[in-house]
Every structure is written in structure tokens, then in C-alpha cells.
Design a protein around this motif. Structure first.
Motif, PDB file in Angstrom:
ATOM      1  N   SER A 153       5.210  54.700  49.480  1.00  0.00           N
ATOM      2  CA  SER A 153       5.788  54.721  48.115  1.00  0.00           C
ATOM      3  C   SER A 153       5.581  53.383  47.447  1.00  0.00           C
ATOM      4  CB  SER A 153       7.352  55.329  48.006  1.00  0.00           C
ATOM      5  OG  SER A 153       8.159  54.112  48.930  1.00  0.00           O
ATOM      6  N   ALA A 154       5.720  53.164  46.281  1.00  0.00           N
ATOM      7  CA  ALA A 154       5.589  52.073  45.466  1.00  0.00           C
ATOM      8  C   ALA A 154       6.458  50.853  45.796  1.00  0.00           C
ATOM      9  CB  ALA A 154       5.588  52.260  43.867  1.00  0.00           C
ATOM     10  N   ASN A 155       7.733  51.244  46.442  1.00  0.00           N
ATOM     11  CA  ASN A 155       9.014  50.271  46.740  1.00  0.00           C
ATOM     12  C   ASN A 155       8.645  50.179  48.179  1.00  0.00           C
ATOM     13  OD1 ASN A 155       9.756  52.788  47.586  1.00  0.00           O
ATOM     14  ND2 ASN A 155      11.642  52.791  46.221  1.00  0.00           N
ATOM     15  N   LYS A 156       7.428  50.694  48.813  1.00  0.00           N
ATOM     16  CA  LYS A 156       7.253  50.483  50.280  1.00  0.00           C
ATOM     17  C   LYS A 156       8.508  51.016  51.138  1.00  0.00           C
ATOM     18  CE  LYS A 156       3.643  48.152  49.462  1.00  0.00           C
ATOM     19  NZ  LYS A 156       2.262  48.786  49.983  1.00  0.00           N
ATOM     20  N   LYS A 157       9.317  51.753  50.529  1.00  0.00           N
ATOM     21  CA  LYS A 157      10.781  52.176  51.312  1.00  0.00           C
ATOM     22  C   LYS A 157      10.563  53.638  52.034  1.00  0.00           C
ATOM     23  CE  LYS A 157      14.207  49.691  48.602  1.00  0.00           C
ATOM     24  NZ  LYS A 157      15.268  49.922  47.768  1.00  0.00           N
ATOM     25  N   PHE A 158       9.552  54.382  51.483  1.00  0.00           N
ATOM     26  CA  PHE A 158       9.019  55.590  52.004  1.00  0.00           C
ATOM     27  C   PHE A 158       7.986  55.844  52.443  1.00  0.00           C
ATOM     28  CE2 PHE A 158      12.754  56.144  49.387  1.00  0.00           C
ATOM     29  CZ  PHE A 158      13.809  56.637  50.276  1.00  0.00           C
ATOM     30  N   VAL A 159       7.571  56.725  53.589  1.00  0.00           N
ATOM     31  CA  VAL A 159       5.978  57.153  53.760  1.00  0.00           C
ATOM     32  C   VAL A 159       6.052  58.539  53.652  1.00  0.00           C
ATOM     33  CG1 VAL A 159       4.296  57.141  55.628  1.00  0.00           C
ATOM     34  CG2 VAL A 159       5.699  55.199  55.148  1.00  0.00           C
ATOM     35  N   TYR A 160       4.907  59.184  53.029  1.00  0.00           N
ATOM     36  CA  TYR A 160       4.494  60.649  52.988  1.00  0.00           C
ATOM     37  C   TYR A 160       3.419  60.931  53.693  1.00  0.00           C
ATOM     38  CZ  TYR A 160       7.164  59.627  48.642  1.00  0.00           C
ATOM     39  OH  TYR A 160       8.239  58.918  47.567  1.00  0.00           O
ATOM     40  N   ILE A 161       3.895  61.759  54.575  1.00  0.00           N
ATOM     41  CA  ILE A 161       2.463  62.421  55.393  1.00  0.00           C
ATOM     42  C   ILE A 161       2.550  63.642  54.864  1.00  0.00           C
ATOM     43  CG2 ILE A 161       2.166  63.100  57.823  1.00  0.00           C
ATOM     44  CD1 ILE A 161       3.848  60.596  58.498  1.00  0.00           C
TER      45      ILE A 161
END
Length: 485
Positions: free
Chosen positions: A199-207
Motif C-alpha cells: 500500500s502507499a503508506n507501507k502498512k499493508f501488503v496485498y497478495i
């Protein structure tokens, strides 16, 4: 009134001092980086956090950088003046070395006062900020970085492995995911390919996985009634929370009671509180012994001589009825065992408090030894530079490193002895000063008398004269031995 000679000397000293101080500080900070490079790299730290850590660590290295800078700059200053024969001109005009050193002594006295204030008020705060920030960074997980052929296990109860990643860094192939995040359920996900995006804020990863299967087993492994589910999918999407990879600050108050984070007033207050707790431990031991062993209250009172007639029995066991002996023995052993356990716990706690007091006293004396070491090393460097009469950076650096190593080794040994209660804290922390002050006096005496202690030509001439002396004596002996013939 500041004379032109004093201005000249101060100007010649300040330049090398500033340069050598920052160079030494840079070297010490680089040493810190090499030590903790594995804990800093690969954790996604921003530039501001790294700069803040380096700033605090540079403040904590001042106690090492400042004495070395004064020693090296004093050797360079007086070495340059001696090499250009300015010292010779000043001495020939009737100005002694001590008068020549006087403005720099006053300047070093100001530096020593500033070093004491810095050590007492700035370094505790820098230690508190640096140690707390370094603790959080060391315990921070490495960033979300999946490498081909290696299981990524930084996330709790989740393991991810891919066989290949495309050059874009997002497309992955032959994905295997082991998921144990749900209690009582184990999942295995297999997919031919997928895509990873942050994500743009580096808080989540989308797999996002494509063309795969999910195998899930629900229930206890030891049970035979588990439920096994197999699910095929064309596209599977998973969102992973990266909050555990973000730097979270531990409350700074947890580190504020350490001895390195306290100034002199706080150290005195902490030591007073610890000594009161030690007295409380002593009273607890006395009360515990009196409670468990009642006869202790009557010791040295003469009560047994008057209240109880003397008994003449072969052994003490004969006074105990045979039916009660086992009970009495068990009761005595229980009391002894409980008493020893209580005393051991109290003794361990008392020893911990003694160690804390020793650390407090060591840190208390450290506030003064830093400033005093600056003056002692200047009194070594100034006459040493006037004796060697070599400017530049080569020869002064060799002598400066040699004397600084002596100072640092002796200081470390004295501190270890003080912490281990082998020496008193004041004697251990001032051991380096006791070793270096005689050296400083010897060098000043040699410099006042124009000693050629480090003059290579002096030793060459001395060796040449000794060689001629021995040759002459050997020749005389040979002629004297030939006369009787």
C-alpha cells in the motif's frame, strides 16, 4: 589583557583541535555503525530515524573523542612551533615554556568546565534517547522482503515461499503459503503465480494469487475426527498487516532509572534510596533469625545459667522422648531449610543492591574524570610536542594514539576493578589520572630543560661515542698485553 603571543598560540591550537575532534568523533561513530550494521540494514528505517540515532550516539562518544582531540592537537601545535624554531626564538627571548603554555592551560580549563557540564547534563539525556531508540531498532523485525527459494517467516504463524520473482519485483511464481494464524486450523495454499503489492503508506501488503488450491485441516491433530477441506480458486486475494514491521517506541521511562541516564544529583538520590533498602534487608534478616530461632534472643544474657539448671546427659537426643524425635527432627530440618532459602534470597537481593551502588559511584566519578583527563592529556601533549619538534599529522598521531591507548586501557581496567568491588570506586575511576600525572610531570621537566628525549640524532651521537669508547678501550688493552712480550 590578552597579548599577541597568547592570541597567536590560541589561534594555532583551536584549528587542529576542532579538526581532530570531529575526525575522532566521526571514526567512533563509524565504529558504532560497523558494530550494529546487521541490526540497522533491511528494516526499512527512514533517514530521519537513522540520523537521530547517529546524533545521539555521537553525543555519547564525546567522552572518548574530546581527550584524544586535546592530546593530538596539543602535540601538533607545539610540534609545529618547534619544527619552525618558534619555540627556540621564544626561549631565547626569555619566555619560559610554562608561560607559553599558560593561555592554553586557561583554554583547556574552560574546555574541562564545559566537558563536566556536558557529561552531567547532556550525556545522560543522550544515553537515554540513544539506548531506548537502539533497543527498539534491534528488536524490530526485518522488512517485508520475500526472496526466491527461501521461506519468509518474519510474520507470526505465517510462512511464504516463492520459486521465482520477475524483474518488476511484484510478480511471483510457484507460491507456497503455510498459514496457522487461525487457532485450530492449518492452511496450505499453492498457486502457480501471483502478485505482491504494498500500500502507499507501507502498512499493508496485498497478495493476489491465481490458479491454485487451498488445503485446510480443522481440529486437533491428535484427533481422528478432523475436518479436511480442499478448495480450488482462479483468483485468491489476501491482505497482510505490516504493523509489526513498523518501528514502535518503547516508553522511555523504562530506561530512565539506569545509572548512565542520571546526573550527579539523581545519582546521589538513587544511592540514598538504595542504601535505605539495604538497611531494610538487614533488619529483615535479624527479624527472620529471631523469629525462627527463639534462643537467639537470650544469647549473652546469662539467662541459661540462672533459669535452667545444668544438665548432665551423654547426648542431646536423650532429652527428647522417643515418640517425638522424628517430629522434632522434621521440624528442625524444615526450619533450617526455610531459613536458608529466606537468607539466600535476601543475600542475593542485597548483593544486587551493592552492585547498583557500585555502578552509581562509578558513574558519579565518571562525570569528573572526563574533564580532568582533558587537562592531564594536555599537560602530556604540550611538552611532548615541544620535545619531538615534529609538525603535521604523522608523528604526533603516533604518540597521541600511544598515550591515548594507555589512558583508555588503564581507565577500563580501573572501572572493571571498581565495578567488581576489587577497588574502591574513587580509586578505580581515578587510576588513569594517577598513572598519567607522573608522566606529565616528567615530560614537563624534560621540556623545561630542553631534553633530547625523542631526538634521533642524540641517540645516534650517543651510540657513536659509546662505540668509539669501546674501540679505544679494546685497543689500549691490546697494546698493554703486547708490552710484556
Amino acid at each position: 589583557m590578552v597579548k599577541k603571543l597568547d592570541k597567536l598560540l590560541i589561534k594555532a591550537f583551536v584549528g587542529p583541535f576542532v579538526v581532530t575532534f570531529f575526525v575522532t568523533l566521526f571514526v567512533l561513530v563509524m565504529q558504532f555503525l560497523w558494530k550494529y550494521i546487521d541490526d540497522l540494514v533491511g528494516k526499512g528505517l527512514d533517514t530521519f530515524t537513522i540520523c537521530k540515532l547517529l546524533f545521539y550516539m555521537s553525543a555519547t562518544t564525546v567522552p572518548l573523542a574530546l581527550p584524544l582531540a586535546i592530546l593530538l592537537s596539543s602535540i601538533m601545535t607545539f610540534g609545529n612551533l618547534g619544527e619552525s624554531f618558534e619555540l627556540v626564538a621564544l626561549k631565547s627571548s626569555g619566555i619560559s615554556l610554562l608561560r607559553f603554555m599558560r593561555p592554553l592551560i586557561w583554554l583547556c580549563a574552560l574546555i574541562c568546565a564545559g566537558a563536566f557540564l556536558f557529561s552531567n547534563y547532556v550525556i545522560p539525556i543522550a544515553n537515554l534517547q540513544a539506548k531506548s531508540l537502539l533497543y527498539d531498532i534491534v528488536n524490530l523485525k526485518h522488512g517485508f522482503n520475500i526472496r526466491p527459494g527461501v521461506f519468509f517467516e518474519e510474520m507470526d504463524n505465517l510462512a511464504i515461499k516463492v520459486s521465482r520473482k520477475d524483474p518488476d519485483g511484484k510478480t511471483i511464481h510457484d507460491v507456497i503459503i503455510y498459514d496457522r494464524r487461525t487457532p485450530g486450523s492449518e492452511k496450505v495454499i499453492l498457486a502457480k503465480q501471483g502478485r505482491i503489492e504494498e500500500s502507499a503508506n507501507k502498512k499493508f501488503v496485498y497478495i493476489t494469487l491465481q490458479d491454485g488450491w487451498q488445503y485446510e485441516e480443522r481440529g486437533n491433530r491428535a484427533s481422528a475426527d478432523n475436518e479436511f477441506i480442499r478448495t480450488g480458486f482462479g483468483e485468491f486475494r489476501e491482505v497482510l498487516d505490516l504493523s509489526s514491521f513498523m518501528l514502535s517506541r518503547t516508553p522511555i521511562n523504562l530506561f530512565s532509572t539506569a545509572t548512565q541516564m542520571l546526573n550527579i544529583k539523581q545519582l546521589d538520590k538513587a544511592e540514598d534510596s538504595i542504601r535505605r533498602q539495604m538497611q531494610y534487608n538487614v533488619r529483615n534478616v535479624e527479624r527472620d533469625i529471631t523469629f525462627r530461632y527463639a534462643f537467639g534472643r537470650w544469647r549473652d544474657t546469662g539467662w541459661l545459667n540462672t533459669a535452667v539448671p545444668p544438665l548432665k546427659v551423654p547426648v542431646f537426643d536423650s532429652l527428647i522422648p522417643s515418640g517425638q524425635r522424628r517430629y522434632v527432627y522434621d521440624r528442625v530440618q524444615t526450619n533450617i531449610r526455610e531459613g536458608l532459602n529466606s537468607l539466600n534470597m535476601t543475600a542475593a537481593d542485597y548483593r544486587d543492591k551493592v552492585d547498583t551502588v557500585l555502578r552509581n559511584r562509578v558513574e558519579w566519578h565518571r562525570k569528573f574524570t572526563l574533564s580532568f583527563a582533558c587537562m592531564v592529556l594536555f599537560l602530556i601533549g604540550a611538552p611532548l610536542g615541544s620535545i619531538i619538534r615534529k609538525g603535521g599529522l604523522g608523528t604526533p598521531l603516533v604518540f597521541a594514539v600511544a598515550f591515548f591507548v594507555i589512558f583508555h586501557v588503564v581507565s577500563t581496567i580501573g572501572e572493571r576493578l571498581a565495578r567488581n568491588d576489587v577497588m574502591q570506586p574513587w580509586s578505580g575511576m581515578w587510576l588513569s589520572a594517577a598513572v598519567l600525572i607522573p608522566i606529565a610531570g616528567f615530560l614537563i621537566y624534560k621540556a623545561l630543560n630542553d631534553s633530547q628525549l625523542f631526538n634521533r640524532e642524540f641517540y645516534f651521537r650517543t651510540f657513536k661515542q659509546l662505540r668509539q669508547f669501546f674501540r679505544r678501550n679494546n685497543g689500549d688493552g691490546g697494546e698493554a698485553a703486547a708490552v710484556p712480550e
